[in-house]
Design a protein around this motif. Structure first.
Motif, mmCIF file in Angstrom:
data_model
loop_
_atom_site.group_PDB
_atom_site.id
_atom_site.type_symbol
_atom_site.label_atom_id
_atom_site.label_comp_id
_atom_site.label_asym_id
_atom_site.label_seq_id
_atom_site.Cartn_x
_atom_site.Cartn_y
_atom_site.Cartn_z
ATOM 1 N N ARG A 164 -4.284 -8.610 -1.843
ATOM 2 C CA ARG A 164 -4.589 -7.524 -0.903
ATOM 3 C C ARG A 164 -5.708 -7.901 0.069
ATOM 4 O O ARG A 164 -5.778 -7.371 1.180
ATOM 5 C CB ARG A 164 -4.955 -6.257 -1.681
ATOM 6 N N LYS A 221 -2.268 -7.934 4.883
ATOM 7 C CA LYS A 221 -2.343 -6.524 5.218
ATOM 8 C C LYS A 221 -1.071 -5.834 4.741
ATOM 9 O O LYS A 221 0.032 -6.158 5.191
ATOM 10 C CB LYS A 221 -2.497 -6.348 6.731
ATOM 11 N N ASP A 222 -1.210 -4.919 3.796
ATOM 12 C CA ASP A 222 -0.085 -4.150 3.249
ATOM 13 C C ASP A 222 1.077 -5.046 2.807
ATOM 14 O O ASP A 222 2.217 -4.876 3.252
ATOM 15 C CB ASP A 222 0.419 -3.133 4.283
ATOM 16 N N ASN A 235 -4.792 -10.265 6.825
ATOM 17 C CA ASN A 235 -5.833 -9.255 6.935
ATOM 18 C C ASN A 235 -7.057 -9.904 7.601
ATOM 19 O O ASN A 235 -8.005 -10.314 6.942
ATOM 20 C CB ASN A 235 -6.181 -8.721 5.547
#
Length: 363
Positions: free
Chosen positions: A331, A335-336, A358
């Motif tokens: 995580r 990102k997601d 991310n």
């Protein structure tokens, strides 16, 4: 429009372990990833990853100082030629290990770029159609006491997983009775309908591994992973010949040559090689073809978001592995990222790997 590679960068992301996770042979102090970004003159960026646990700084240095300059000015579609060049460039200092982790990350980034340039998810580029891929939960460390082991198994089931994998090799593999007891408790807790696999992380002598396997087979063990030292092909074969529990191995092998030796040594049922170590997508496609030719299952080790496209496209691809220990760092990096639901991982229908870094965290 031709895309030319202009920049190669690598970042290290790591998360310390709050308390002493340990398998049969190793204490885990940190988990992490080396994340590589390969950017073209048209502004597209390909993502590649490998492990950053021990020696990640060397992987980053290899990529930025040695491998990166070799691919700048070339196109991402030269994956075969680039792979061969980098393989021979480093052959004197590492045909396995850290140098191959670096090569794997570079290759994965190039495949991500190919998918993005062609506007195709990699599973489709590879000829696959499945977007939904089975995935199992992996954890259950030998550092857990019996109650904690059972609690983690029940958590896995409560989160919808239909198959789980836990560690054996309690007390460094010196207490077979404890392993039998722990397997019994887990099976009694999860019931008869959940798939149950075990992983010894290289713990045993072959004779002891066979003895343990035949004592726990009544708990319907669907796979026994790395019962002996990963390079002990005769020991793996002795295990395979001594029990009817299927044998999984390969996460510590490199290249198609390592896969070949396992297969010809009659030392594997489920081939568990890892694209982020063994040579990236370019080499893993050859490993998959080899496993198909011997009618073996392909079940890659960990890094489910990198392997989902390969399992989708492989007719003998059976499932993915989700390491609970890596959930936080995953995580951090992505990102997601897609998350499993009821034991299924759905592949994003986006170009390339379908993953987004991310950047806020990485920066």
């Amino acid at each position: 429009m031709q895309h030319i590679i202009r920049e190669v960068k690598a970042d290290l992301i790591a998360a310390p372990i709050a308390y002493g996770f340990q398998d049969a042979t190793r204490k885990v102090e940190t988990v992490g990833m080396c994340v590589i970004r390969v950017t073209t003159d048209q502004g597209l960026t390909g993502i590649g990853v490998t492990y950053h646990e021990v020696g990640g700084e060397s992987i980053k240095d290899l990529i930025e100082r040695y491998y990166g300059p070799k691919i700048i000015g070339r196109t991402p579609f030269e994956t075969e030629e680039i792979w061969e060049e980098l393989f021979h460039y480093a052959r004197g200092v590492g045909r396995k290990g850290l140098s191959f982790c670096a090569l794997s990350a570079v290759d994965i980034a190039l495949w991500d770029l190919k998918g993005k340039i062609l506007d195709m998810p990699l599973y489709r580029l590879l000829g696959g159609t499945r977007r939904e891929v089975p995935i199992y939960a992996s954890g259950g460390w030998t550092s857990h006491d019996d109650d904690a082991l059972v609690a983690e198994a029940l958590e896995m089931v409560s989160r919808g997983y239909k198959t789980i994998k836990l560690k054996v090799g309690y007390n460094g593999g010196k207490d077979l009775k404890a392993d039998v007891r722990r397997c019994r408790k887990v099976r009694e807790a999860i019931g008869p309908d959940i798939g149950f696999m075990v992983d010894a992380n290289n713990a045993f002598y072959a004779a002891d591994a066979v003895k343990l396997a035949n004592q726990i087979r009544e708990y319907d063990i669907m796979l026994f992973e790395e019962p002996v030292f990963a390079d002990d092909i005769p020991g793996l074969r002795r295990f395979k010949e001594g029990t009817d529990i299927p044998l999984g191995t390969g996460e510590h092998e490199y290249t198609k040559f390592g896969a070949r030796d396992l297969v010809l040594g009659n030392a594997v049922d489920y081939l568990q090689m890892d694209a982020t170590r063994c040579g990236g997508y370019t080499e893993m496609l050859k490993v998959i073809a080899l496993s198909q030719s011997f009618n073996l299952a392909f079940a890659p080790h960990a890094m489910e978001h990198i392997h989902m496209h390969l399992v989708s496209a492989a007719p003998n691809g059976v499932f993915l592995e989700r390491l609970f220990l890596f959930e936080d760092v995953t995580r951090m990096v992505f990102k997601d990222p897609p998350a499993p639901k009821d034991g299924i991982l759905t592949i994003p229908d986006r170009p390339g790997l379908g993953l987004e870094l991310n950047y806020d965290y990485i920066k």
